[in-house]
Enzyme design. Structure first.
Site, PDB file in Angstrom:
ATOM      1  N   CYS A  32       0.849  -1.203   0.000  1.00  0.00           N
ATOM      2  CA  CYS A  32       0.000   0.000   0.000  1.00  0.00           C
ATOM      3  C   CYS A  32       0.883   1.251   0.000  1.00  0.00           C
ATOM      4  O   CYS A  32       1.562   1.528   0.988  1.00  0.00           O
ATOM      5  CB  CYS A  32      -0.911  -0.055   1.230  1.00  0.00           C
ATOM      6  SG  CYS A  32      -1.713   1.503   1.659  1.00  0.00           S
ATOM      7  N   CYS A  35       0.341   3.747   2.779  1.00  0.00           N
ATOM      8  CA  CYS A  35       0.798   3.149   4.049  1.00  0.00           C
ATOM      9  C   CYS A  35       2.302   3.337   4.207  1.00  0.00           C
ATOM     10  O   CYS A  35       2.785   3.729   5.276  1.00  0.00           O
ATOM     11  CB  CYS A  35       0.484   1.655   4.090  1.00  0.00           C
ATOM     12  SG  CYS A  35      -1.268   1.243   4.001  1.00  0.00           S
TER      13      CYS A  35
END
Length: 107
Positions: A32, A35
């Site tokens: 991600c 992230c």
């Protein structure tokens, strides 16, 4: 200097629910992009708020039970726990200043 605490399905209760101080849990995955962008921000927050809040990370791919338990459907999602209860949900990446503002008064 505070480090980010890795948390798993196996030790979530011990490290988060039973914690005497607030815990900011980052639900994330290595694939991600947002992230990954939050990692250095969370490291700075952990250092700045050392002694006030613990910053923890849960990899949702490796720990699906905990992610499911808290209804994590989008990452990054950060949940702030106080006295074992989630009191604030923050979905999506944030600049450090905005994240600190959202945590203000809660820790």
């Amino acid at each position: 200097m505070a480090d980010i605490v890795p948390v798993s399905d196996a030790n979530f209760d011990e490290r988060v629910i039973d914690s005497e101080q607030p815990v900011l849990v980052d639900f994330w995955a290595p694939w991600c992009g947002p992230c990954v962008q939050m990692n250095p921000i969370l490291e700075e927050v952990a250092r700045e708020l050392d002694g006030q809040v613990t910053v923890a990370k849960v990899n949702v791919d490796e720990n699906p039970v905990t992610a499911r338990k808290f209804g994590i459907v989008s990452i990054p999602t950060m949940l702030l726990f106080r006295l074992g209860e989630p009191i604030k949900s923050i979905v999506g990446g944030r600049p450090k200043s905005q994240l600190l503002t959202e945590l203000e008064g809660l820790i």
